[in-house]
Enzyme design. Structure first.
Site, PDB file in Angstrom:
ATOM      1  CB  CYS A 134      21.149 114.348  48.365  1.00 44.04           C
ATOM      2  SG  CYS A 134      22.955 114.168  48.071  1.00 44.04           S
ATOM      3  CB  CYS A 157      21.644 111.823  39.662  1.00 47.45           C
ATOM      4  SG  CYS A 157      21.208 111.727  41.203  1.00 47.45           S
ATOM      5  CD  GLU A 183       9.576 110.012  57.232  1.00 50.19           C
ATOM      6  OE1 GLU A 183       8.463 109.559  57.073  1.00 50.19           O
ATOM      7  OE2 GLU A 183      10.578 109.633  57.116  1.00 50.19           O
ATOM      8  CE  LYS A 185      16.046 112.670  44.633  1.00 51.85           C
ATOM      9  NZ  LYS A 185      16.518 113.109  45.892  1.00 51.85           N
ATOM     10  CD  GLU A 194      24.091 117.095  59.186  1.00 53.87           C
ATOM     11  OE1 GLU A 194      23.585 117.422  58.193  1.00 53.87           O
ATOM     12  OE2 GLU A 194      23.895 116.066  59.871  1.00 53.87           O
ATOM     13  CB  SER A 226      23.869 114.678  56.219  1.00 49.53           C
ATOM     14  OG  SER A 226      23.231 115.881  56.062  1.00 49.53           O
ATOM     15  CD  GLU A 264      14.108 112.165  48.806  1.00 49.95           C
ATOM     16  OE1 GLU A 264      13.909 112.329  47.515  1.00 49.95           O
ATOM     17  OE2 GLU A 264      14.794 112.382  49.442  1.00 49.95           O
ATOM     18  CD  GLU A 310      25.227 116.823  52.559  1.00 46.56           C
ATOM     19  OE1 GLU A 310      24.238 116.140  52.913  1.00 46.56           O
ATOM     20  OE2 GLU A 310      25.745 116.911  51.623  1.00 46.56           O
TER      21      GLU A 310
END
Ligand code: HC0
Ligand code: SF4
Length: 574
Positions: free
Chosen positions: A298, A503, A365, A357, A281, A318, A360, A278
């Site tokens: 994230c 979190c 993907e 999560k 990037e 990102s 996710e 990141e």
């Protein structure tokens, strides 16, 4: 201040207090089920009834304002009988399978029944059960458990400002559900799980995967590895009666080994990896005129939020996968190759403070070239707590241990990912060293810490003034998105976490009852645990993690290079 009398005691309290506020301040804990300080004040559950002198009917103290000379009684037979009567009515419409309920032991309804000395139930429970919504990978909604307290509705509408849940139907048919009787899975719910965290019962809970995890551990043909998210260590101890914010990192690793996982790793390793990708990037976008501000990717609740609410801004996000998914991708490629294991024979389990999560990990993907999911099973901190209990492991007596080498190596920068501002601070530590070519000593960026809803800072890095912003909770995220749309967000980098506090207060963390939350800011206490661990680590900057350096040298090549792109980056659905 106004002077009032509660149960014969005279007290002076601020004018904006309710009778409930005043009572609790002098040590009288009037029972409540629907009340949530600053969030839900409706008097709906009618457990907080009190007698007010000069007023005929009993009053709900959570909404009754104090005034000069008020005289209140909180503990008369009339009050106790009325509260009990209301509790009996709530129970008459509740599926009372307490012994097999996910909230057995943490249920606020159970606690109130015990506190009020309930020994007999007046009414039979409902004969027919309503359908339970189990369609999403993250959240189960069970209307048979719901007591219509409205806490979840308030948190979703007023705190997160998403508005998925509402009171639907009328009379005895009333339910809290997404509009038009839809499943959570067919609504724009982001699975932040904040509704689960405020639910006093088990009407909202995670979709559990403990059985799958046990099955994998038992299956000798599978190589089963586990990795823990940064914030889990700051809360797992609470399941075993430790004070909020007790850090139990070493015991957590020992318990995981005792549960029978073949390898115990840490998602923190991948948090360090995320910073490499990141950070690179970001520097690339700044140098090459890419889309700015760049926003972190994230927190999956946040990613769902932007996908649903601001798809036109997705180029700002990102392209990095989250640390959870980077971990899975690396374990099923590099780690598998290094150890001569077919990725199809691996089961990768992650332990997360989050329920989003789970969804996710199930995205298409996130299926690797090996044809299986990179992360096979996601357990919440709560689920891990239950598994440790089921294995009869005496958690508090365990010695500390370390995770296994390589994929268990991590820096202090990775640990603080679990609290708001942590990803930003970790990124700045690395980017500042890269840009200046130095090993900078001042690495605690306090301007990005703390619990303010939106934080802004300008960080001097070499000759560059890097402007950053941090938001936690989707209501704050929405404000930043509006600024970007208006062209008023001249930041380089934004960190967003879907839950307030980051979190540490994710929707998969151990339940904390509403009364405790009034007294303690659990976000701050759990964050402290992470900042302490950061200080204790040998290395506190992601790029200095020796195993990360080795990984790039041996396998990945350059950050943002071809292999890294293939394994560690993703795209979003507009
Ligand atoms: Fe988080 Fe994460 S820090 S989202 O809050 O970035 O859930 O703890 O695991 O993936 O590392 C949650 C926590 C993670 C990820 C990391 C990030
Ligand atoms: Fe609302 Fe979050 Fe609960 Fe979904 S998970 S209903 S978005 S609070």
């Amino acid at each position: 201040m106004v002077n009032i009398t509660i149960d014969g005691r005279q007290v002076a309290v601020p004018e904006n207090y309710t009778v409930l506020d005043a009572s609790r301040e002098i040590g009288i804990n009037i029972p409540t089920l629907c009340y949530l300080k600053d969030i839900n004040k409706t008097g709906a559950c009618r457990m907080c009834l009190v007698e007010v002198e000069g007023v005929k009917n009993l009053q709900t103290s959570c909404v009754f304002p104090v005034r000069e000379g008020l005289v209140v009684k909180t503990n008369t037979k009339r009050v106790r009988d009325a509260r009990r009567g209301n509790l009996q009515l709530i129970l008459s419409n509740h599926h009372r399978d307490c012994l097999s309920c996910f909230r057995n032991g943490t249920c606020e309804l159970q606690t109130i029944c015990d506190d009020m000395g309930l020994t007999e139930l007046e009414f039979e429970p409902p004969k027919e059960l309503k359908p339970v919504d189990m369609l999403s990978d993250s959240i189960v909604r069970d209307p048979n458990k719901c007591i219509l307290c409205g806490r979840c509705v308030a948190v979703c509408n007023d705190v997160q400002e998403i508005g998925i849940l509402a009171f639907t139907n009328r009379g005895v048919e009333t339910e809290v559900a997404p509009a038009f009787g839809k499943s959570m899975a067919d609504s724009p719910c982001i699975y932040c799980g904040q509704c689960i965290n405020v639910c006093p019962v088990a009407a909202l809970r995670e979709k559990t995967e403990m059985d799958k995890a046990w099955e994998a551990i038992e299956d000798e043909s599978k190589h089963v590895v586990v990795a823990t998210a940064p914030a889990v260590r700051a809360a797992l101890g609470e399941v075993f009666g430790n004070p909020i914010g007790t850090r139990t990192t070493g015991k957590m690793f020992t318990a995981l080994k005792m549960l029978g996982f073949d390898k115990v790793f840490d998602v923190n390793f991948a948090a360090d990896l995320t910073i490499m990708e990141e950070g690179t990037e970001l520097l690339g976008r700044i140098k090459n005129g890419g889309t700015l501000p760049m926003i972190t990717s994230c927190s999956p609740g946040w990613v769902r939020y932007i996908e649903y609410q601001y798809p036109e801004l997705l180029d700002h996000v990102s392209s990095c996968k989250s640390p959870q998914q980077m971990m899975g991708a690396m374990l099923k490629s590099h780690y598998a190759e290094m150890n001569n294991i077919d990725p199809k024979d691996m089961v990768v389990v992650s332990i997360m403070p989050c329920v989003s999560k789970k969804t996710e990990a199930a995205k298409e993907e996130m299926i690797g070239s090996h044809g299986t999911r990179d992360i096979d099973i996601v357990l919440t901190t709560r689920e891990l707590g239950k598994m440790i209990k089921e294995a009869r492991i005496e958690f508090n007596d365990l010695p500390d241990s370390n995770p296994d080498e390589y994929y268990g190596d991590y820096t202090g920068a990775a640990v603080i990912f679990g609290t708001t501002g942590g990803v930003m601070e970790a990124a700045i530590r690395t980017v500042a060293d890269i840009v200046t070519g130095k090993d900078l000593e001042d690495i605690e960026y306090t301007a990005v810490r703390g619990l303010e809803g939106i934080k802004e800072a300008t960080v001097k890095i070499g000759d560059m003034d890097v402007k950053v912003a941090i938001a936690h909770g989707t209501a704050n995220a929405g404000k930043l998105m509006e600024l970007i749309k208006e062209g008023k967000a001249d930041y380089h980098f934004i960190e967003i976490m879907g839950c307030s506090g980051g979190c540490v207060t994710g929707g998969g963390q151990p339940h904390v009852d509403s009364r405790t939350k009034e007294k303690i800011d659990i976000r701050a206490e759990r964050a402290k645990a992470l900042y302490t661990e950061d200080k204790l680590r040998d290395k506190r900057k992601s790029h200095q993690n020796p195993s990360i350096q080795k990984l790039y040298k041996e396998y990945l090549g350059e950050p943002n290079g071809h292999k890294a792109h293939e394994l560690l980056h993703t795209h979003y659905k507009k």
